[in-house]
Design a protein around this motif. Structure first.
Motif, PDB file in Angstrom:
ATOM      1  N   ALA A  86       0.827  -1.212   0.000  1.00 42.19           N
ATOM      2  CA  ALA A  86       0.000   0.000   0.000  1.00 42.19           C
ATOM      3  C   ALA A  86       0.861   1.263   0.000  1.00 42.19           C
ATOM      4  N   ASP A  87       1.910   1.289   0.814  1.00 41.22           N
ATOM      5  CA  ASP A  87       2.798   2.456   0.847  1.00 41.22           C
ATOM      6  C   ASP A  87       3.514   2.647  -0.483  1.00 41.22           C
ATOM      7  N   PHE A  88       3.960   1.542  -1.090  1.00 38.65           N
ATOM      8  CA  PHE A  88       4.634   1.613  -2.381  1.00 38.65           C
ATOM      9  C   PHE A  88       3.691   2.216  -3.424  1.00 38.65           C
ATOM     10  N   LYS A  89       2.476   1.714  -3.469  1.00 40.85           N
ATOM     11  CA  LYS A  89       1.508   2.210  -4.459  1.00 40.85           C
ATOM     12  C   LYS A  89       1.176   3.677  -4.216  1.00 40.85           C
ATOM     13  N   GLN A  90       1.029   4.067  -2.964  1.00 39.18           N
ATOM     14  CA  GLN A  90       0.720   5.463  -2.664  1.00 39.18           C
ATOM     15  C   GLN A  90       1.855   6.388  -3.101  1.00 39.18           C
ATOM     16  N   LYS A  91       3.092   5.991  -2.847  1.00 38.36           N
ATOM     17  CA  LYS A  91       4.233   6.845  -3.172  1.00 38.36           C
ATOM     18  C   LYS A  91       4.548   6.870  -4.664  1.00 38.36           C
ATOM     19  N   TYR A  92       4.520   5.704  -5.317  1.00 46.53           N
ATOM     20  CA  TYR A  92       4.987   5.624  -6.707  1.00 46.53           C
ATOM     21  C   TYR A  92       3.874   5.487  -7.742  1.00 46.53           C
ATOM     22  N   LYS A  93       2.642   5.365  -7.289  1.00 46.99           N
ATOM     23  CA  LYS A  93       1.457   5.310  -8.173  1.00 46.99           C
ATOM     24  C   LYS A  93       1.410   4.078  -9.062  1.00 46.99           C
ATOM     25  N   ILE A  94       2.098   3.031  -8.659  1.00 41.60           N
ATOM     26  CA  ILE A  94       2.040   1.735  -9.351  1.00 41.60           C
ATOM     27  C   ILE A  94       2.041   0.636  -8.298  1.00 41.60           C
ATOM     28  N   ASN A  95       1.640  -0.548  -8.701  1.00 44.43           N
ATOM     29  CA  ASN A  95       1.705  -1.680  -7.784  1.00 44.43           C
ATOM     30  C   ASN A  95       3.165  -2.068  -7.564  1.00 44.43           C
ATOM     31  N   LYS A  96       3.462  -2.438  -6.334  1.00 44.01           N
ATOM     32  CA  LYS A  96       4.793  -2.920  -6.009  1.00 44.01           C
ATOM     33  C   LYS A  96       5.005  -4.245  -6.731  1.00 44.01           C
ATOM     34  N   PRO A  97       6.187  -4.439  -7.345  1.00 41.71           N
ATOM     35  CA  PRO A  97       6.407  -5.720  -8.022  1.00 41.71           C
ATOM     36  C   PRO A  97       6.421  -6.873  -7.024  1.00 41.71           C
ATOM     37  N   LYS A  98       5.936  -8.009  -7.484  1.00 42.36           N
ATOM     38  CA  LYS A  98       5.997  -9.227  -6.679  1.00 42.36           C
ATOM     39  C   LYS A  98       7.383  -9.841  -6.855  1.00 42.36           C
ATOM     40  N   LEU A  99       7.777 -10.688  -5.936  1.00 44.04           N
ATOM     41  CA  LEU A  99       9.118 -11.265  -5.970  1.00 44.04           C
ATOM     42  C   LEU A  99       9.401 -12.043  -7.252  1.00 44.04           C
ATOM     43  N   GLU A 100       8.357 -12.573  -7.891  1.00 44.28           N
ATOM     44  CA  GLU A 100       8.554 -13.355  -9.117  1.00 44.28           C
ATOM     45  C   GLU A 100       8.372 -12.538 -10.398  1.00 44.28           C
ATOM     46  N   ASP A 101       8.001 -11.257 -10.284  1.00 46.23           N
ATOM     47  CA  ASP A 101       7.789 -10.409 -11.464  1.00 46.23           C
ATOM     48  C   ASP A 101       9.105 -10.112 -12.179  1.00 46.23           C
ATOM     49  N   ASN A 102       8.999  -9.873 -13.488  1.00 48.87           N
ATOM     50  CA  ASN A 102      10.141  -9.417 -14.275  1.00 48.87           C
ATOM     51  C   ASN A 102      10.295  -7.915 -14.044  1.00 48.87           C
ATOM     52  N   ILE A 103      11.463  -7.511 -13.561  1.00 53.41           N
ATOM     53  CA  ILE A 103      11.727  -6.090 -13.368  1.00 53.41           C
ATOM     54  C   ILE A 103      13.095  -5.758 -13.960  1.00 53.41           C
ATOM     55  N   VAL A 104      13.183  -4.549 -14.516  1.00 53.41           N
ATOM     56  CA  VAL A 104      14.425  -4.087 -15.132  1.00 53.41           C
ATOM     57  C   VAL A 104      14.775  -2.739 -14.527  1.00 53.41           C
ATOM     58  N   PHE A 105      16.037  -2.595 -14.166  1.00 52.04           N
ATOM     59  CA  PHE A 105      16.557  -1.333 -13.653  1.00 52.04           C
ATOM     60  C   PHE A 105      17.484  -0.743 -14.701  1.00 52.04           C
ATOM     61  N   TYR A 106      17.485   0.591 -14.805  1.00 56.22           N
ATOM     62  CA  TYR A 106      18.457   1.231 -15.690  1.00 56.22           C
ATOM     63  C   TYR A 106      18.869   2.579 -15.119  1.00 56.22           C
ATOM     64  N   CYS A 107      20.079   2.968 -15.480  1.00 55.04           N
ATOM     65  CA  CYS A 107      20.616   4.274 -15.113  1.00 55.04           C
ATOM     66  C   CYS A 107      21.153   4.900 -16.406  1.00 55.04           C
ATOM     67  N   GLN A 108      22.164   5.736 -16.298  1.00 54.42           N
ATOM     68  CA  GLN A 108      22.696   6.357 -17.508  1.00 54.42           C
ATOM     69  C   GLN A 108      23.558   5.396 -18.320  1.00 54.42           C
ATOM     70  N   MET A 109      24.432   4.638 -17.631  1.00 50.64           N
ATOM     71  CA  MET A 109      25.353   3.758 -18.355  1.00 50.64           C
ATOM     72  C   MET A 109      25.357   2.313 -17.857  1.00 50.64           C
ATOM     73  N   GLY A 110      24.812   2.031 -16.692  1.00 44.02           N
ATOM     74  CA  GLY A 110      24.703   0.651 -16.248  1.00 44.02           C
ATOM     75  C   GLY A 110      25.162   0.329 -14.842  1.00 44.02           C
ATOM     76  N   ARG A 111      26.001   1.154 -14.247  1.00 45.77           N
ATOM     77  CA  ARG A 111      26.539   0.821 -12.914  1.00 45.77           C
ATOM     78  C   ARG A 111      25.476   0.912 -11.825  1.00 45.77           C
TER      79      ARG A 111
END
Length: 144
Positions: A86-111
């Motif tokens: 609930a806190d995640f959804k309130q702050k970020y306006k999306i459902n928090k990913p589940k532990l088995e969900d596919n998630i991708v992180f990115y920055c400017q170059m990868g580190r």
């Protein structure tokens, strides 16, 4: 099938097996390596079966983003992923990913994306990946 870049050896591409879930989306099966290429990210995005997190600063985000990504700066990732749903959804306006969900992180170059991926995996996110080359590579490929 998706081609991923092996962590620690950016030139060594290999094929990953996918398995269909009950919802008809696909789950990345090989969890050993945690980097995804831009072309494979586009393939997975077309299926709508993942969440994308931009871990750059606000100033960097103003220069452009990957469609449908959510900005959570790298320094906030661990706390964000530890929030209750609930806190995640309130702050970020999306459902928090589940532990088995596919998630991708990115920055400017990868580190920072790799650091965020490591954090997520340490918290139990089995299908967390880092975008190889980050937004820099993504935007270069978009210009082609």
């Amino acid at each position: 099938m998706l081609h991923f870049i092996k962590k620690g050896g950016l030139g060594a591409a290999f094929i990953r097996k996918l398995a269909a879930t009950s919802e008809g989306t696909r789950t990345i099966m090989n969890k050993k390596d945690s980097t995804i290429s831009c072309s494979d990210l586009k393939t997975v995005m077309a299926k709508g079966s993942l969440q994308i997190f931009d871990v750059r600063t606000e100033a960097e985000v103003e220069m452009g983003t990957i469609p449908n990504s959510i900005n959570i700066p790298v320094d906030e990732i661990e706390a964000a992923l530890k929030r209750d749903d609930a806190d995640f959804k309130q702050k970020y306006k999306i459902n928090k990913p589940k532990l088995e969900d596919n998630i991708v992180f990115y920055c400017q170059m990868g580190r920072r994306g790799a650091r965020s991926t490591d954090i997520a995996q340490s918290l139990g996110y089995k299908n967390a990946h880092n975008l190889a080359g980050g937004f820099q590579e993504w935007s270069a490929k978009e210009e082609q």
